[in-house]
Design an enzyme around this catalytic site. Structure first.
Site, short mmCIF file in Angstrom:
data_model
loop_
_atom_site.label_atom_id
_atom_site.label_comp_id
_atom_site.label_asym_id
_atom_site.label_seq_id
_atom_site.Cartn_x
_atom_site.Cartn_y
_atom_site.Cartn_z
N ARG B 200 49.84 69.75 124.30
CA ARG B 200 48.54 69.05 123.65
C ARG B 200 47.36 70.01 124.15
NH1 ARG B 200 50.87 64.75 126.75
NH2 ARG B 200 52.25 63.28 125.51
N LYS B 222 39.42 76.20 112.31
CA LYS B 222 40.47 75.33 111.56
C LYS B 222 41.80 76.14 111.75
CE LYS B 222 38.11 73.48 107.67
NZ LYS B 222 37.95 73.44 105.97
N GLU B 264 35.63 86.65 100.48
CA GLU B 264 35.08 85.82 101.52
C GLU B 264 33.52 86.25 101.70
OE1 GLU B 264 36.32 82.68 101.76
OE2 GLU B 264 38.50 83.23 101.86
N LYS B 306 29.06 81.94 108.72
CA LYS B 306 30.03 80.77 108.92
C LYS B 306 29.67 79.98 110.07
CE LYS B 306 34.69 79.39 108.63
NZ LYS B 306 36.20 79.39 108.32
N GLU B 316 33.69 69.34 109.06
CA GLU B 316 33.74 69.23 107.79
C GLU B 316 33.44 67.77 107.05
OE1 GLU B 316 36.41 71.72 105.75
OE2 GLU B 316 36.35 70.92 103.85
N ARG B 320 30.12 72.09 105.90
CA ARG B 320 31.01 73.07 105.99
C ARG B 320 31.96 73.00 104.86
NH1 ARG B 320 35.02 74.00 111.18
NH2 ARG B 320 36.26 75.61 110.01
N ASN B 324 33.88 76.39 100.98
CA ASN B 324 35.06 76.43 100.17
C ASN B 324 34.73 76.54 98.73
OD1 ASN B 324 37.00 75.83 102.11
ND2 ASN B 324 36.86 73.57 102.04
N HIS B 327 37.56 77.55 96.27
CA HIS B 327 38.73 77.29 97.05
C HIS B 327 39.63 76.36 96.42
CE1 HIS B 327 37.32 80.10 99.98
NE2 HIS B 327 38.38 79.87 100.82
N HIS B 331 43.02 77.50 95.72
CA HIS B 331 44.43 77.08 95.95
C HIS B 331 45.30 76.67 94.94
CE1 HIS B 331 42.44 75.35 100.29
NE2 HIS B 331 42.88 76.89 100.14
N HIS B 344 44.94 85.25 99.19
CA HIS B 344 43.99 84.31 99.64
C HIS B 344 42.48 84.59 98.94
CE1 HIS B 344 42.07 80.93 101.17
NE2 HIS B 344 41.17 81.80 101.60
N1 LIG Z 1 41.32 78.94 109.23
C1 LIG Z 1 40.52 79.34 108.42
O1 LIG Z 1 39.47 78.81 108.41
C2 LIG Z 1 41.02 80.10 107.26
C3 LIG Z 1 40.00 80.75 106.64
C4 LIG Z 1 40.38 81.69 105.43
C5 LIG Z 1 41.77 81.79 105.30
N2 LIG Z 1 42.71 81.16 106.12
C6 LIG Z 1 44.03 81.55 105.79
O2 LIG Z 1 44.29 83.05 106.23
C7 LIG Z 1 45.31 83.50 105.43
C8 LIG Z 1 44.88 84.69 104.96
O3 LIG Z 1 44.69 85.70 105.60
P1 LIG Z 1 44.81 87.11 105.90
O4 LIG Z 1 44.11 87.31 104.21
O5 LIG Z 1 44.40 87.76 106.92
O6 LIG Z 1 46.48 87.36 105.62
P2 LIG Z 1 47.64 87.78 106.31
O7 LIG Z 1 47.52 87.31 107.71
O8 LIG Z 1 48.77 87.66 105.58
O9 LIG Z 1 47.45 89.46 106.26
C9 LIG Z 1 47.47 90.21 105.38
C10 LIG Z 1 48.56 91.28 105.35
O10 LIG Z 1 48.02 92.39 106.04
C11 LIG Z 1 49.04 92.68 107.20
N3 LIG Z 1 47.93 93.31 108.32
C12 LIG Z 1 47.14 92.47 109.03
N4 LIG Z 1 46.64 93.26 109.98
C13 LIG Z 1 46.70 94.52 109.43
C14 LIG Z 1 46.21 95.68 109.96
N5 LIG Z 1 45.15 95.81 110.81
N6 LIG Z 1 46.75 96.88 109.51
C15 LIG Z 1 47.71 96.76 108.55
N7 LIG Z 1 48.39 95.52 108.09
C16 LIG Z 1 47.80 94.36 108.50
C17 LIG Z 1 49.48 91.57 107.54
O11 LIG Z 1 50.63 91.47 108.21
C18 LIG Z 1 49.82 90.78 106.39
O12 LIG Z 1 51.11 91.69 105.61
C19 LIG Z 1 46.01 82.19 104.65
O13 LIG Z 1 47.01 81.49 105.14
C20 LIG Z 1 44.57 81.21 104.61
O14 LIG Z 1 45.05 79.87 104.35
C21 LIG Z 1 42.23 80.38 107.17
ZN LIG Z 2 39.06 81.24 102.27
#
Ligand SMILES: NC(=O)c1ccc[n+]([C@@H]2O[C@H](COP(=O)([O-])OP(=O)(O)OC[C@H]3O[C@@H](n4cnc5c(N)ncnc54)[C@H](O)[C@@H]3O)[C@@H](O)[C@H]2O)c1
Ligand SMILES: [Zn+2]
Ligand SMILES: NC(=O)c1ccc[n+]([C@@H]2O[C@H](COP(=O)([O-])OP(=O)(O)OC[C@H]3O[C@@H](n4cnc5c(N)ncnc54)[C@H](O)[C@@H]3O)[C@@H](O)[C@H]2O)c1
Ligand SMILES: [Zn+2]
Lengths: 443, 443
Positions: B200, B222, B264, B306, B316, B320, B324, B327, B331, B344
């Site tokens: 938890r 998030k 972003e 942010k 949100e 907040r 999006n 988005h 999405h 993304h």
């Molecule tokens: N929580 C939130 O507020 C929020 C906001 C935006 C996006 N997201 C989420 O984040 C995700 C997208 O994140 P992302 O774009 O980082 O994708 P990701 O985590 O899949 O990373 C992208 C790719 O880059 C590789 N990688 C990561 N760091 C690296 C590095 N330093 N060198 C080489 N390769 C590297 C990863 O292994 C992956 O293949 C989605 O699931 C999205 O829903 C969440």
């Molecule tokens: Zn986003």
């Protein structure tokens, strides 16, 4: 049914009521005393920010002073309301017979127009219709979905949890929906965790139908599921909007399940309420005979005890841990015997006996307390020893993954001092633990 | 390494520092400015209740006034610290090159002695050793476990999440452990949710390694996983102890991933920061060439934007949601194209173009804003239209399960007024939405 027609008159009646406390913070009065409840028209319709008649709005909507409350059921009866005081996440526990025949009570805590009732195959034929009627009576805009899970502790897992998400997503519920847990602790814990995680949190109402859930699991916001390697290891702290305890639902509960709930009731007496323990010693026959007023009093007193502890320590930094008297040993028994073999309360009963035995060996309590504990649990037809298959090693292995092990030190809840006093400590003679384990295990 | 030996002297140095603000709440100063950081000996060792040098104790431990702070690295350098202001759950984001070579920074936010690093098969050969060293350097009592997940959005699901729980439980982590997310947004979201749900809730640190994670997903708490029917439908709001952005990790990031993060960054300019948008228009070539100081400034400005929004509206309720922009359409594209096909940020880029287009059709913004949005995204090599397979119907179906649909009304983030202004509203001409969908879809 008379319903105030505009949002402002709904607010006006709400605010006129906020001035009168209808839910005394600690209602130690007789369980027979009636407290007048509000009709639906007294309920605030603005959603999340307002969770019932006793909350204040962050931004109160200005209302005309002349709008009088509209009461269509001035005589609705709730014998007891226990308030769980957690600041903005406070909520009431309504306790009494026939509460599911009071649709207003439930409906005032529903946010949005869509409800998902989470229940199981045993409970749905008994109470799902009744709950659906209570949710929709006089309010055609409410739509109710339900998801009926398999029954049993062995289904309190990620796979079953996913069925709740599947249903919620397939039926396209949005953030303004309400999840209702209809069932015992297993349903309450799973539905609560699902409500916490679905869209990162939706409204949630508990309708506990076992004594265990009424006196323990529905109070305090712990939710979660089991992992193959341990109970309740995955979850969230998440508070409901309200808990509705209709004591009539206990009429269908099997004896063994009733006894299981009594184990937790006895626990409150042991850890913090000697007077209640004494009351229980006298009234155990009445409880076992399901005397309605005895049951109501025991539930109220248990909820008050738990609510008080939870209010003081929501996230279990210390005090709240005392609610786990007997649970470290009990969890080991549940895990060792296989989920679903021993009921939670049965395991807790045997676990409490072990904790009390250890407290005695440490010289922390008088032998008479040990004796009285054994007697009261035996009166309730609860087990007072672990099953034969529990060896010292099995206990030790399971205890090591217990959440109460901080940095390798096993802390236990033990009784110390006069009846009704306990400590949560890692500072005890390990020999006493070993002796207790040896005394209760064949090998 | 000099470590103050008694808890009271640790506290004393903590408290002597609490008086000096080392992390300005909004550091709009030059990204080149150095802020002196604290050495490990300045850190409070009492655990959960105290999460870093700038928090106050609920019950401060009385300390001798003569115990002076022990500083072993008075000159450690962090170019930028952005504070996310969330009351008791506030936390710092450290931004700069070489931060993984500063063990003190990480170690001061580790609680307990056991750490679980959650990462993936791509990132672990690059950075796991470095992070393990940073966590253990000069502190042999810390033990580090790791769980290496498969790489990809398609693994951001319950099954993969269970691998984190399995590892945590098999290695018998207790409540005083710390989860560290080492990776992009996928790892950050999953590890964060795992930290929220394990027992938890346990401590949690983010080490984002993609631009996307640095400027967006690691800020604001998030966390969550996908459901086969939609993205991020299951999760929690859960704040880390700190976020450590070592900009050096971007050196290994593929171009396409870099561009995804830039989407972003552009978003912040569009919704609330015209000056930043103009800065981006001028500095896009520098960003694409991975100029370190341009990247640092863009990350800092994005996190500040942010963090400000999140501080004002953590859960949100309204504001907040403006984060999006693009988005809802995005999405739909991600879901329609199949998880992992479109990045993304790529989907968000095309989604933002659609939102901007719709805002234009509504007459809410000037045509020049649309033009500038197209230009800047094209400069960044980001897509400005959805893929061919996205039909009007596909958009509409996916949009209907979007979390922003409250009681059946689709609310959208749209631009309105001069550059840098937006609204979150369901009050728009539905024809404009239909026209935009038809304009961007082949069928
Ligand atoms: N929580 C939130 O507020 C929020 C906001 C935006 C996006 N997201 C989420 O984040 C995700 C997208 O994140 P992302 O774009 O980082 O994708 P990701 O985590 O899949 O990373 C992208 C790719 O880059 C590789 N990688 C990561 N760091 C690296 C590095 N330093 N060198 C080489 N390769 C590297 C990863 O292994 C992956 O293949 C989605 O699931 C999205 O829903 C969440
Ligand atoms: Zn986003
Ligand atoms: N969250 C907490 O704080 C907390 C506290 C204590 C226990 N728990 C959890 O609660 C669970 C145990 O709860 P429980 O003892 O209620 O078990 P349960 O939910 O399995 O219910 C016991 C049995 O009674 C049936 N049942 C329920 N209501 C009935 C009724 N009115 N009539 C007939 N049958 C009925 C159920 O279908 C089930 O077969 C455990 O998983 C335990 O971990 C949680
Ligand atoms: Zn229990």
């Amino acid at each position: 049914m008379a319903i105030a027609s505009s949002p402002s008159s709904l607010h006006s009646s709400l605010h006129s009521h906020s001035k009168t406390s209808i839910t005394p913070r600690h209602s130690f009065s007789s369980s027979q005393g009636f407290v007048k409840i509000l009709s639906r028209s007294d309920f605030c319709a603005v959603g999340r920010v307002c969770a019932g008649p006793l909350r204040f709005h962050a931004n109160p909507i200005k209302v005309s002073a002349s709008a009088a409350p509209v009461m269509d059921k001035p005589d609705s009866r709730v014998s007891t309301v226990v308030d769980v005081d957690l600041g903005t996440r406070s909520y009431p526990i309504y306790i009494g017979p026939g509460l599911l025949d009071e649709p207003d009570l439930l409906q005032r805590h529903v946010h949005g127009k869509r409800v998902l009732v989470v229940t199981n195959t045993t409970i749905s034929p008994l109470y799902l219709d009744k709950v659906t009627k209570a949710l929709t009576h006089g309010n055609e805009s409410i739509s109710v979905e339900s998801v009926i899970l398999p029954d049993g502790e062995q289904y309190k897992n990620m796979e079953t949890l996913m069925k709740v998400f599947d249903k919620a997503i397939e039926t396209r519920l949005d953030r303004r929906c309400t999840f209702v847990a209809l069932g015992g602790g297993v349903i309450g814990d799973m539905c609560g965790f699902a409500a916490a995680a679905f869209l990162r949190g939706v409204n949630f109402i508990q309708i506990p139908t076992t004594l265990m859930a009424m006196v323990d699991s529905s109070v305090g916001g712990k939710t979660g599921i089991n992992h193959p390697l341990g109970k309740n290891l995955i979850g969230a702290f998440y508070q409901p909007q309200c808990v509705l305890v209709d004591t009539d639902t206990l009429n269908t509960l099997p004896d063994r399940e009733l006894a299981s709930g009594i184990a937790e009731v006895v626990k409150y007496g042991l850890i913090r309420d000697a007077a209640f323990f004494e009351w229980l010693e006298k009234n155990m026959p009445a409880l076992l005979a399901r005397d309605p007023s005895a049951l109501s009093y025991a539930i109220k007193r248990s909820c008050e005890n738990k609510a008080e502890v939870v209010s003081l320590d929501e996230k279990e930094s210390g005090l709240r841990a005392t609610l786990n008297l007997g649970h470290t040993f009990g969890h080991a028994i549940e895990t060792g015997a296989g989920y679903g073999q021993w009921l939670h309360g049965e395991a807790v009963a045997a676990g409490m006996v072990m904790a009390v035995d250890m407290s005695c060996r440490l010289g922390w309590i008088d032998e008479t307390i040990r004796k009285r504990t054994l007697d009261i649990l035996q009166q309730a037809n609860l087990p007072i020893t672990p099953p034969n298959m529990m060896t010292v090693d099995k206990f030790k292995n399971t205890i090591a993954v217990d959440k109460k092990v901080a940095d390798g030190l096993l802390r236990l809840i033990l009784l110390k001092g006069p009846l009704g006093n306990c400590v949560f400590t890692g500072d005890y003679d390990r020999n006493a633990l070993d002796e207790t384990l040896r005394a209760f295990c064949k090998s």
